[in-house]
Design an enzyme around this catalytic site. Structure first.
Site, PDB file in Angstrom:
ATOM      1  N   GLN A  82      82.573  52.649  23.508  1.00  0.00           N
ATOM      2  CA  GLN A  82      81.353  52.185  22.830  1.00  0.00           C
ATOM      3  C   GLN A  82      80.158  52.350  23.763  1.00  0.00           C
ATOM      4  O   GLN A  82      79.502  53.377  23.742  1.00  0.00           O
ATOM      5  CB  GLN A  82      81.530  50.751  22.341  1.00  0.00           C
ATOM      6  CG  GLN A  82      82.515  50.655  21.173  1.00  0.00           C
ATOM      7  CD  GLN A  82      82.569  49.260  20.549  1.00  0.00           C
ATOM      8  OE1 GLN A  82      81.739  48.396  20.810  1.00  0.00           O
ATOM      9  NE2 GLN A  82      83.574  49.030  19.722  1.00  0.00           N
ATOM     10  N   VAL A 225      92.862  46.057  58.095  1.00  0.00           N
ATOM     11  CA  VAL A 225      92.495  46.262  56.703  1.00  0.00           C
ATOM     12  C   VAL A 225      93.469  47.241  56.057  1.00  0.00           C
ATOM     13  O   VAL A 225      93.654  48.347  56.541  1.00  0.00           O
ATOM     14  CB  VAL A 225      91.045  46.773  56.593  1.00  0.00           C
ATOM     15  CG1 VAL A 225      90.774  47.301  55.190  1.00  0.00           C
ATOM     16  CG2 VAL A 225      90.088  45.637  56.893  1.00  0.00           C
ATOM     17  N   GLU A1168      76.817  40.935  15.057  1.00  0.00           N
ATOM     18  CA  GLU A1168      77.018  39.568  15.547  1.00  0.00           C
ATOM     19  C   GLU A1168      78.114  38.752  14.841  1.00  0.00           C
ATOM     20  O   GLU A1168      78.824  37.982  15.485  1.00  0.00           O
ATOM     21  CB  GLU A1168      75.697  38.796  15.415  1.00  0.00           C
ATOM     22  CG  GLU A1168      74.604  39.312  16.314  1.00  0.00           C
ATOM     23  CD  GLU A1168      73.323  38.534  16.078  1.00  0.00           C
ATOM     24  OE1 GLU A1168      72.791  38.601  14.964  1.00  0.00           O
ATOM     25  OE2 GLU A1168      72.883  37.850  17.001  1.00  0.00           O
TER      26      GLU A1168
END
Ligand code: FAD
Ligand code: FES
Ligand code: FES
Length: 1237
Positions: A82, A225, A1168
């Site tokens: 989207q 690390v 909505e």
């Protein structure tokens, strides 16, 4: 990668929590002589750690210019992209999986996507596209053998929305090869120690183990690390400084896994465990240089020691008792012995991809052949700064038989030993204590069962069935009529027009634009106090940071230091006083973003705290605004018994668009002209920039290519950010880029308003609601922003689909010292709807049918006429398609036969107003140009943020002009082309823009008509050339004058909306009463979108909105410190729905034969409304909790606030364990870790 201009890899969070930056990392493993591929979060990968590795980004696997990779093609064609910001990450996770496993299972796909978040799609279309790679689908298996488990159409991936016809086959022989030079290098042994020196950090990569030990001894404070998922985020966000780092990536001994003869039974639980070390019985081999130094010929003989991994191993949070020069060599996991039972438990905020709140490891050893406890070990994580061993409890139970008596005693002892003070770090103290008891009870039950079965091998604790995406159904959609021309794209599920560019990483977002020569970066300085006077700001240290250029504050604003919005003003930079943590008080401009950030951290501000300070809604003394009452009177006679009085709280929500807010401001150096390349939903925000600079709007041009998600969050605050960046550009005369970090974005821009609804509802005996009186309180934050309009929308939706003869609403926006809450998809609608829904809590077929609007001409509570026919149809279809009645019975049966797991099912209807209730916003404009070659350029005032507004506009233009969609282009939204546009919001974007595009195209067709009539056999291109020669204008503006909606709040009436979108939703959930975990089982949605312009996009909006609602109502929880600072500032603390949260059955149906004369081609706005459907999960959870409470003899109503998090579910399931953990501290007598706002 930005230096290489490879912008396909996106930056969504910088902390490994979103997956937008996923790349594939390949290394040659000399031991196995194989190339190993893994997906990795680029944001946490230091470039120097990649020596010898090959990195493939999304650009590397395919492009629209050459050839797409099948993964890119299928996610695009399946409508899985989207806004597209997550798409490259999704593509790379899937691509990596296919490199390792060319025929994966559905479960493999699910696991591969665990770390990739998408805020738009709801995941279903992504999985739809990717599951076509499953072995079964690729091999053409059908029916039950296929992952789809259904008809053969699913097996080849095709559905009504997505066709596999002609898609590229997966051909692993076409994949990129591992660079031979790297393989050669590693075959030769990789070379010696490597050292990289940066400006601030020195990075060592030792050649082998002894080299590592040597380095460790020489630099005992340097961290090792490995994945950088711990050290990295701490350096980036917590200010940890490590001038020297050792990376043991090439030390083979640290990468080996060896298995004993039998898989240890205890280890079966490990994959569900938190990664934090937990197991007490594991041992850790440690090597140190000092010891090896003494034994030079045998570096590890005697150079290692073995230590038990128990509570003594851990010195504190993130610290162990390893000596500084020691290196962890291996972890030994022993096998379980006969009569030894081991299990592990965890509960997190989200089912996957989340730190556990509490985890536990438990082991019991019985005297052989008995149930007498010989030894017991219980360890908890999350119950303190480090591992907690409940020694007293364990010792107290030795010698007891494994029965109810032991359980009773164990819980009593545990309750004492695990009790957390109410102020404990992390909060949720009662929940955590109860969880620790619940875990023990689960362990107890599990062992009882296994003893009963006389089976010595524990099977792992019972949990919900493993989640499998077996039956995510492609949605049932409308089809266009048979007589529609096949060339007419309107109504067809056309792919988002930018989907392929998004899937290949070619799509450009504002931060992908190349740096303009001399470009600077601006970083905000924000308030650390909730309410205080600014005494001084010292930025001298900041300006000493190399690269720092200038500091900005209110004094530097040439025009007005404020954003004006309907007479509500908000300062851009706080001038004298701050009114929330996160308020912008200044900004640092520097040559690079790192320098700007570093400099901003050095600005020293002194404050004088002011009182009072309010954060919560309950404080009514500071009401910002009161919205008038609406609806009829609610006199005493209407409130006959039965009467319900109560309240419901709904928490706020963070937008969490994947692309954070920002822009680039480019001064043109002449007449005050400036271009803004900005992620905004509302281009006329440039007026704020004009006011700030004292320049007319005609000199400022706003360009919006696309947004990586907006959801209402990119309307207001982006205007202030634009004005600040423009001020920086004005002051320096150079282009200025502003990109908010995820943490700052969450802190500064805020989100959905928390609401409290207090209600009084009167019923008739048959359940008919006679009267309701609801008062809404919203937390508006420190300024009004859009809060009053949002409150109005809540009030206008308080009836939902119910005809309530006497309805009164009252809305109060409370001013608090929090960042100002703003628009968010739904705009107060969900809050308004939820309160009334919380009162209609009888089974759907009883109460809802009684109360729903039904007359052909009905009137809302604000006296707007409408026809509820399609709402009732949605409702009936939803109950039928979801098989509501029989599943309800099945739920009752399940609840009657399960004590610790309960189910709930809930259905709700929906009536949602479309358009702006401020009528003047209901307008749209467009400009359509036809070029001499016949190609068409459409411009309009809407902004593309994933909803597909551009695709729909092109479909409309294609229908009217009669040219293929491929001949029509939309370049950008630009105020130079279309000025004064309304915001892309209120689900009204396509309505407004679509009509305007139609208008412009119709004008052009009218002009072309004589030419077409004169030369009917000519082609489009010939007509256009002829029209040009005849001096016919080939450019037209289009305009749509929408309805003038308005509400007279004095009279409580008015046509607030253009029309209503209807729908209905039914969801079923299952809860674990002991842990608060819940599983979404199935959701059915029937949605009325009129005659869909594009069913694929509309279904995408329905699913995406629903999943955002799922987050709102069940997972997403914002936490604030007692002094008003947002604690949840990134994906690691704030959980949005991930793939694991989606109901395995998610069926979306578009209502057939629905018309809407009000909007373009009879369609309806859909952006909505579906958010509200997330409440079905909430109310289903509430129903399940009610069933659990009945087992404890609690039959009455109870309060549950949204979101229904694991904590709230567990706490509401009152039982013997919740009662054992008693808390004596009264609220107010201590400072909690977090507060509700
Ligand atoms: C998005 C995200 C999700 C996460 N989810 C979880 C989760 O669900 N559960 C969970 O437990 N954790 C989780 N974590 C935390 C993280 O995965 C763990 O902290 C992990 O163990 C860190 O491993 P690393 O190699 O990446 O650490 P690094 O950052 O590389 O460093 C780890 C630390 O270990 C030390 N170290 C490394 N190797 C050795 C060695 N051989 N000998 C001695 N010391 C050594 C280093 O000095 C350093 O201090 C998550 C992190 C992220 C970013
Ligand atoms: S995971 Fe790297 S940007 Fe989010
Ligand atoms: S498409 Fe996934 S975040 Fe927008």
């Amino acid at each position: 990668m930005s230096a290489a201009r490879l912008t396909g890899t996106k930056y969504g969070c910088g902390s490994g929590g979103c997956g937008a930056c996923t790349v594939m990392l390949s290394r040659y493993d000399p031991l196995s002589a194989r190339v190993l591929h893994c997906s990795a979060n680029a944001c946490l990968l230091p470039v120097v750690s990649l020596h010898g590795a090959a990195v493939v980004t999304v650009e590397g696997i395919g492009s629209t210019k050459t050839k797409l990779h099948p993964v890119q093609e299928r996610i695009a064609k399946a409508h899985g992209s989207q806004c597209g910001f997550c798409t490259p990450g999704m593509v790379m996770s899937m691509y990596t999986l296919l490199r390792n496993q060319p025929q994966p299972s559905l479960e493999d796909i699910r696991e591969a996507l665990t770390g990739n978040l998408c805020r738009c799609t709801g995941y279903r279309p992504i999985v739809d596209g990717f599951k076509t790679f499953c072995g079964c689908c690729q091999n053409g298996e059908s029916g039950k053998n296929c992952c789809g488990g259904g008809p053969s159409t699913l097996c080849n991936g095709s559905s009504d929305l997505f066709h596999m016809n002609g898609v590229l086959p997966l051909d692993p022989s076409q994949d990129l090869i591992f660079p031979p030079e790297l393989m050669l290098m590693l075959q030769k042994g990789g070379g010696g120690r490597l050292c990289f020196q940066g400006n601030r950090v020195k990075w060592f990569s030792p050649a082998d183990l002894s080299d590592l030990l040597e380095l460790r001894a020489a630099h005992p404070n340097a961290p090792l690390v490995v994945g950088n998922t711990n050290v990295g985020p701490n350096m980036m966000f917590k200010g940890d400084v490590h001038p020297l780092i050792i990376s043991p990536g090439s030390v083979m001994e640290l990468h080996t896994v060896s298995w004993g003869k039998k898989v240890p039974s205890g280890a079966v639980c490990l994959h569900r465990l938190s990664l934090h070390p937990l197991y007490w019985q594991f041992s850790v081999a440690v090597a140190s240089y000092k010891l090896t130094h003494k034994l030079p010929f045998s570096p590890f003989a005697g150079g290692t020691r073995e230590v038990p991994l128990n509570e003594k191993f851990f010195a504190g949070f993130g610290r162990t008792h390893l000596r500084a020069d020691e290196v962890l060599l291996s972890l030994h996991i022993p096998r379980s012995q006969p009569w030894e039972f081991v299990s592990a438990f965890r509960q997190a905020q989200r089912r996957e991809f989340a730190f556990s709140i509490v985890n536990a490891g438990m082991k019991v050893v019985f005297k052989e052949g008995t149930d007498t406890v010989q030894s017991l070990s219980i360890f908890y994580g999350g119950m303190g700064p480090t591992l907690l061993r409940v020694k007293r409890t364990c010792e107290g139970l030795v010698g007891m038989s494994w029965n109810e008596g032991l359980l009773e005693e164990a819980c009593r002892l545990l309750a004492e030993e695990v009790a957390l003070p109410p102020t404990a770090h992390g909060g949720k103290t009662e929940f955590r204590s109860i969880l620790s008891l619940s875990f023990f009870f689960k362990f107890y039950m599990q062992v009882v069962q296994e003893l009963r079965e006389k089976n010595e091998v524990p099977q792992g604790h019972q949990t919900f069935q493993v989640y499998l995406l077996t039956i995510l159904h492609p949605s049932h959609i409308q089809m266009v009529s048979e007589i529609q021309s096949s060339k007419d794209p309107v109504g067809r599920p056309r792919v988002h027009i930018a989907a392929f560019q998004q899937a290949t990483g070619e799509a450009k977002y504002y931060d992908d634009l190349p740096a303009v020569s001399g470009e600077l970066f601006v970083f905000m300085v924000t308030s650390t106090r909730a309410h205080a006077k600014i005494i001084s700001m010292d930025f001298s240290e900041a300006l000493r940071v190399p690269g720092a250029v200038t500091f900005l504050s209110a004094r530097d604003v040439p025009g007005q230091n404020r954003r004006l919005w309907f007479n509500n003003t908000e300062e851009l930079f706080a001038e004298e006083e701050v009114c929330c943590v996160g308020q912008i008080i200044g900004a640092v401009v520097a040559e690079s973003r790192e320098q700007a950030k570093r400099a901003a951290e050095r600005v020293r501000v002194t404050y004088d705290d002011l009182s009072p300070v309010f954060f919560t809604i309950e404080v009514r003394a500071r009401i910002l605004l009161t919205v008038h009452t609406s609806g009829e009177a609610s006199d005493r006679e209407h409130f006959e018994t039965p009467l319900i009085c109560g309240e419901m709280y709904m928490g706020g929500q963070e937008h969490f668009y994947m692309e954070t807010q920002g822009l680039i401001a480019v001064p043109r150096g002449e007449d005050g002209e400036m271009d803004l390349y900005v992620a905004t939903q509302h281009t006329p925000d440039l007026e704020v920039v004009g006011h700030t600079l004292g320049v007319d709007s005609n000199k400022i041009t706003c360009h919006v290519k696309r947004l990586g998600g907006g959801f209402g969050g990119k309307v207001m605050k982006i205007a202030s950010l634009s004005a600040i960046a423009a001020t920086a550009a004005y002051k320096t005369g150079r282009a200025v880029r502003c990109v908010l970090d995820r943490g700052d974005d969450m802190l500064i821009t805020s989100g959905r308003h928390p609401f409290l609804g207090k209600y009084k509802v009167g019923f008739m005996n048959d359940g008919t609601i006679l009267a309701a009186d609801i008062t809404y309180y919203s937390n508006g934050g420190s300024t009004l922003d859009e809060s009053s309009f949002i409150m109005e929308k809540a009030l206008l939706h308080m009836d939902n689909g119910y005809k309530i003869p006497n309805l009164r609403g009252h809305g109060l926006v409370c001013k608090t010292h929090l960042p100002s809450y703003t628009a968010f998809r739904g705009f107060g609608g969900p809050q308004g709807l939820t309160i009334i829904e919380s009162n209609v809590d009888l089974p759907a077929h009883q109460v809802r049918a009684v109360n729903m609007y039904s007359e052909e001409e009905s009137y809302t509570h604000h006296r707007q006429p409408f026809c509820p026919r399609d709402m009732v149809r949605c409702w009936d279809e939803c109950l039928e398609k979801s098989d509501y009645s029989s599943r309800r019975l099945a739920v009752q049966h399940f609840n009657a036969t399960n004590r610790w797991r309960k189910r709930g099912i809930c259905a709700v209807p929906l009536k949602f107003g479309i358009g702006f209730s401020k009528g003047f916003y209901n307008q749209g404009a467009a400009l359509v140009n036809i070029y001499k070659d016949g190609s068409v350029l459409v411009s309009h005032g809407g902004t593309e943020m994933g909803q597909g507004i551009n695709t729909k506009a092109v479909q409309i233009a294609s229908r009217i002009l009669g040219v293929p969609m491929s001949s029509i282009h939309i370049k950008e939204t630009c105020t130079g082309n279309v000025p004064n546009a309304a915001p892309s919001a209120a689900s009204f974007g396509t309505d407004a823009v679509g009509m305007a595009v139609k208008d412009a195209c119709e004008k052009l067709m009218k002009r072309l008509e004589p030419v077409m009539k004169a030369y009917p056999k000519w082609t489009w291109s010939q007509w256009i050339v002829e029209a040009y020669c005849q001096k016919i204008s080939l450019s037209a503006t289009g305009f749509f004058m929408g309805p003038h909606t308005s509400v007279d709040w004095e009279k409580s009436e008015g046509a607030a909306y253009y029309y209503f979108t209807f729908g209905a939703c039914c969801s079923e959930v299952e809860i674990d009463c002991l842990t608060g975990d819940h599983k979404n089982i199935r959701t059915d949605i029937v949605m009325d979108v009129g005659k869909s312009l594009n069913p694929a996009l509309d279904v995408g909006q329905v699913e995406g909105g629903f999943v955002q609602g799922l987050g709102l109502y069940t997972i997403e929880e914002l936490q604030f410190s007692p002094d008003g600072a947002l604690r949840t500032r990134g994906p690691n603390q704030y959980k949005i729905p991930a793939l694991c949260d989606i109901p395995p059955q998610l069926n979306v149906h578009l209502l057939a034969d629905s018309q809407n004369p009000n909007a373009i081609y009879s369609s309806k706005g859909i952006g909505e409304p579906p958010v509200f459907f997330g409440c079905t999960l909430f109310f289903a959870i509430k129903e399940a909790i009610a069933a659990a409470r009945r087992e404890s003899g609690l039959n009455g109503r109870f309060a549950l606030s949204s979101p229904a998090t694991v904590e709230k579910i567990r706490m509401a399931c009152v039982d013997r364990f919740t009662e054992m953990v008693c808390f004596t501290s009264k609220p107010g007598s201590f400072t909690p870790w977090a507060i509700n706002v």
